[in-house]
Structures are given as structure tokens and as C-alpha cells.
Design an enzyme around this catalytic site. Structure first.
Site, PDB file in Angstrom:
ATOM      1  N   CYS A  41     -17.251  12.077  -6.267  1.00 30.80           N
ATOM      2  CA  CYS A  41     -18.259  12.490  -7.252  1.00 30.80           C
ATOM      3  C   CYS A  41     -19.447  11.551  -7.146  1.00 30.80           C
ATOM      4  CB  CYS A  41     -17.679  12.530  -8.657  1.00 30.80           C
ATOM      5  SG  CYS A  41     -16.779  11.046  -9.156  1.00 30.80           S
ATOM      6  N   GLY A  81      -6.063  14.398 -13.483  1.00 26.93           N
ATOM      7  CA  GLY A  81      -5.205  15.569 -13.373  1.00 26.93           C
ATOM      8  C   GLY A  81      -5.874  16.918 -13.352  1.00 26.93           C
ATOM      9  N   ASP A 123      -0.245   2.956  -3.530  1.00 21.72           N
ATOM     10  CA  ASP A 123      -1.569   2.914  -2.915  1.00 21.72           C
ATOM     11  C   ASP A 123      -1.594   4.001  -1.844  1.00 21.72           C
ATOM     12  OD1 ASP A 123      -3.843   2.344  -1.337  1.00 21.72           O
ATOM     13  OD2 ASP A 123      -3.725   0.209  -1.821  1.00 21.72           O
TER      14      ASP A 123
END
Length: 506
Positions: free
Chosen positions: A430, A305, A359
């Protein structure tokens, strides 16, 4: 008279099965060890000598940025952070803009101008490899202290003087490579990474379903068998000329080299927490998405979030759809929003903030979103090197890890369909992996065009990332084709964070 002597029992490791089991446990690799071994092999070949510094930063506690909550005691929180020595990133951006205006009036070179020149580089790569091999044998300085020269017998300027049998061995590099492949030579012993463009050659990845046996890791040589230098779909790369830092967004950081910790968030008078701490690299994808007032926005893989919260703190979002695949991840997301959004149930949930469990490859609200953040699941490079739990390098998750690029490409392709024509998305990971980064963008653009006749424009964010050079260390732009990347760096230990901005053509 008998004296009672004290008896000291010394522990002894008996030569038995117990000793063997103890040794096995001591020498057993854990998940972090597997991840580090994989990265040393892969990233060591991709980034060369730079991997050593990236590795040290990844194994060191990363640096945070504080996101001030506009729904709490905003002024008091900002004052508290500034008293502790933190700097508002907005002021750094303003200084960078003034500095760029003073130092240069010429536009920065477009990212795409030099990134499509990889074709024809194989001969150059071979020559550089030969030079490195020669320099490792012969000293770099001559007897007179001047730079040495190659011995005359190594200069093959007159090939006619060479014996016929030697001439047969001197083949063009492309033919040599083909011959090596036919003879089943293991190419991972001499990895072919373009020294000028670094990761530029890794625009493709090998689909996991074609890997026999699902080995623990795939040698980088295998990826080059799928390397294609040209795109068989319409591709346009253009400079992103505008960037506006949100007026109401307050992000605080410490200067480069200062790794001080922020104070823990505290509860404000409104009942919400004062600030949210997150990796600084994670603030850039939502920033460069440039959400404008009145737009409908999707965060396709929203949990936990932080990026959604950055977009909400701009006060620009008219409606934000936060999607994730698991209920547990959505619960974590709801908890964050309840802690930071005032009057959450009455003002936000179900109205301006909508939660969706699906999904992201199957979301079907096509042509309806103005902006989409596509922060896909990845190898989470920093996490897997420091945490045993939920580690993708766990032996039982090999198949899942090898299928990550396919999952990412599927999500990005579908999100291109969810965009309205003219809308933009930011794809981010990342990870330092060029396969998960530029490689997935390439595959998704190719798939979107082939299956849905969707074309897109890559937005070069070089000018925008230059504004953040006082905070982050970025990968050299020539090492990337479709995006930019924050690389781990000890004085500014953020990231890694790759991001690529894509606009769907009308």
C-alpha cells in the site's frame, strides 16, 4: 469610605525557559510531518505534477468498499446496501466487459512490449530538460501570437563555428554524468526521472546496510547509482488472458465521485457480522490471485485479515494458511475470523483455516502452495500521513524503515520457493514507492534465480484492470514494469495499492 476594586489577573508569558520550551514544542515536527516532507521530496520527483493530486487524496479520508458476508443474512445485507445507493461491483464488471467487446476487437498491447526500451533514453531526457529550461526563460508565444521559436544563438547546429573552449564543455550526457559523479555533484538538485516512463528507472534500491549513518531519508539521487536497465536473469512478461469474477463474492461500492459512508455492520441471525468494510484497493490482490476450488493457499502476511476474508468469501478455498510474525497480529486476525465465519471453532480453525506464526522469510514448506498472497509490510503511505501511532517515520524507527525493501525482497524470494511449479502469487504493497514496488519485484526475481535457480513469468494484468476503470484510478501502465497500481484520486479515493502477479515456471 474605601471601595474594593476587582482585580483581573492577566496571564503573561514570561521571558524564561518556559517560553523557550513552549516554542520548541510548537515547532517540533511530528511523525506525520516527517512522512509528508519525505513524500514531497521523493514522490514529487517521481510523479511530478501528478503528486499534487495524489497528495490531496492521501490527506483526505479514504473511501471504503463493503464485503458482504456469505455466512450471514446475505440477501438482506445486499438489499440494504442497494437501498442506500451502493452498487454491486459484479454488475460494473459485467458492463465493462460488454463495453470492451463493443468498442474494440483488437487485443490490448502487452505491457512488456514498451517497458524494456528505457536503455538509450538518457540523451532524450537531457534534451527534454534543456527544452524545459529554455521554455522557462523565453515566452511560449511570439509577438504574432504564434508559438515562439528558440533564438538562433541557442541552436548549435554548426558546432565548427563555436570556439574551441566552448566545444570542450559540450560533452555527451553519459560523460557529463560520470564527470559530475567524480566531482561529487549533488544530483538530487536535478533528479533524473525519465519523463516518458515515470518510475520505470527505479528498479533497484540501495541496501540499508550500505547507508552510512542511517540518515532520516535517502536522497533519490542515491538510488540512481544502483540503477540497472537490463535484467541479468531470465524474464518473461505475458498477458493474463483470463479473469473470472467469483460468483458468490459480493463487493459493494458507491459510484465515482460519491463518498457516502456505509452503515455499520450488524449482527446476523447466525451470530456473525453482516459485512466487512475495507479500502477498495485491498480487494484487488486477492481477486487477481484467482483462487480456484481445491487449491491450497497461503496468506504470507495476513493480519489484519481483510484480504484473507475476501478469499474465503469466494467459497473456493480448500485450505488457507494465514501467517504473520507477531502473536498480537495473529490475535487480531483470529478476532476478525471469529466475527465473520459461522461456527468458527468447529468448522474452520485448524481444518480449512490454519494460523501460523513465523517470519515469512523463514517459512519452509517449499513447493507446496498453489497460490500465495504476499501483502508485505511497507511504509503504509496513507496511514503514516494521518496517524501518529505505529508510524514508521518515528525517529526511533529510522533503521527499520530504511530496511523495508530488503525485508520485502526477502519475503517475496522465499514465497517464490514456497510455490509449487506452475503456481502463482500476487505481491502487493500500500505504497507509492517504486523502490518498494517494481524495485523489490526486480530484486526478488534476481535473487530467486541466482540463489535457487527459480525462474518466473510476470503476468500483465492490463486487460483485467481495465474492467475496474469505473471504480478505481490506475497508474499509467508505462510507468510500471512488473505490476499495476491503484493511485489515490479524490473522486475515487482508494489506495495506494500496488500489485504484481507472478507465476513460477515449471
Amino acid at each position: 469610605m474605601l471601595r474594593v476594586r476587582s482585580i483581573v489577573l492577566l496571564p503573561r508569558r514570561w521571558k524564561s525557559g518556559a517560553k523557550k520550551r513552549w516554542n520548541v514544542l510548537q515547532n517540533k515536527k511530528n511523525n506525520c510531518d516527517r512522512a509528508l516532507e519525505n513524500f514531497d521530496d521523493f514522490y514529487g520527483s517521481v510523479y511530478g505534477s501528478r503528486w499534487k493530486n495524489m497528495r490531496a487524496a492521501l490527506l483526505t479520508r479514504h473511501k471504503y468498499i463493503a464485503l458482504v458476508n456469505n455466512f450471514g443474512d446475505t440477501e438482506q445485507t445486499c438489499s440494504m446496501l442497494e437501498m442506500d445507493g451502493a452498487i454491486n461491483m459484479k454488475s460494473l464488471i459485467n458492463l465493462a466487459q460488454e463495453r470492451l467487446k463493443e468498442t474494440s476487437s483488437e487485443p490490448m498491447p502487452a505491457q512488456g512490449q514498451s517497458r524494456h526500451e528505457i536503455e538509450g533514453k538518457l540523451d532524450t531526457l537531457l534534451r527534454k530538460q534543456q527544452e524545459r529550461e529554455v521554455s522557462s526563460i523565453y515566452p511560449s508565444l511570439g509577438d504574432d501570437g504564434l508559438p515562439g521559436t528558440l533564438p538562433q544563438q541557442l541552436k548549435f547546429d554548426n558546432l565548427e563555428q563555436k570556439p574551441k573552449d566552448e566545444l570542450q564543455e559540450i560533452l555527451p550526457f553519459e560523460q557529463s554524468l560520470t564527470k559530475a559523479l567524480e566531482e561529487d555533484v549533488r544530483l538530487d538538485e536535478n533528479r533524473l526521472v525519465d519523463p516518458q516512463f515515470g518510475t520505470g528507472g527505479l528498479y533497484e534500491y540501495m541496501p540499508a546496510h550500505s547507508i552510512k549513518g542511517m540518515e532520516d531519508w535517502v536522497a533519490e539521487s542515491e538510488h540512481y547509482k544502483y540503477y540497472q536497465t537490463s535484467a541479468d536473469f531470465p524474464l518473461k512478461i505475458e498477458q493474463e488472458t483470463s479473469f473470472q469474477y467469483p460468483e458468490h463474492l459480493s463487493l459493494y461500492t458507491y459510484e465515482m465521485g460519491n463518498c457516502s459512508d456505509f452503515k455499520a455492520p450488524k449482527k446476523c441471525l447466525t451470530g456473525v457480522l453482516s459485512h466487512f468494510m475495507m479500502d477498495g484497493g485491498s480487494t484487488l490482490p486477492p481477486l487477481f490471485l484467482q483462487v480456484q476450488p481445491g487449491e491450497r493457499v497461503l496468506d504470507a502476511c495476513a493480519s489484519p485479515g481483510g484480504k484473507s476474508l475476501v478469499m474465503l468469501q469466494t467459497l473456493h478455498v480448500d485450505q488457507l494458511v494465514c501467517n504473520d510474525i507477531q502473536e498480537s497480529r495473529l490475535n487480531k486476525l483470529r478476532k476478525v475470523m471469529q466475527e465473520y465465519l459461522f461456527d468458527f471453532k468447529e468448522r474452520w480453525a485448524g481444518k480449512r483455516l490454519i494460523f501460523s506464526q513465523s517470519d515469512a522469510r523463514n517459512l519452509g514448506d517449499y513447493d507446496s502452495f498453489d497460490k500465495i498472497l504476499v501483502d508485505v509490510p511497507c511504509t503504509t503511505d496513507r496511514h503514516v500521513l494521518n496517524e501518529q501511532d505505529n508510524n514508521i517515520f518515528k525517529p526511533t524507527r529510522i533503521k527499520e524503515r530504511l530496511r523495508i525493501p530488503e525485508l520485502q525482497a526477502g519475503i517475496l524470494t522465499n514465497c517464490l520457493r514456497l510455490l509449487r511449479p506452475g503456481g502463482s502469487l500476487v505481491y502487493s504493497t500500500c505504497s507509492l514507492s517504486p523502490i518498494q514496488n517494481d524495485g523489490v519485484v526486480h530484486m526478488a526475481l534476481q535473487k530467486a534465480f541466482a540463489e535457487h535457480n527459480i525462474t518466473a513469468t510476470i503476468k500483465d494484468l492490463s486487460q483485467q484492470t481495465a474492467l475496474f476503470s469505473d471504480v478505481f484510478k490506475f497508474e499509467h501502465p508505462k510507468g510500471l514494469k512488473y505490476g499495476q497500481m491503484v493511485v489515490p484520486y479524490l473522486p475515487a479515493n482508494f489506495g495506494p495499492m500496488y500489485f504484481s502477479k507472478i507465476t513460477r515456471n515449471s
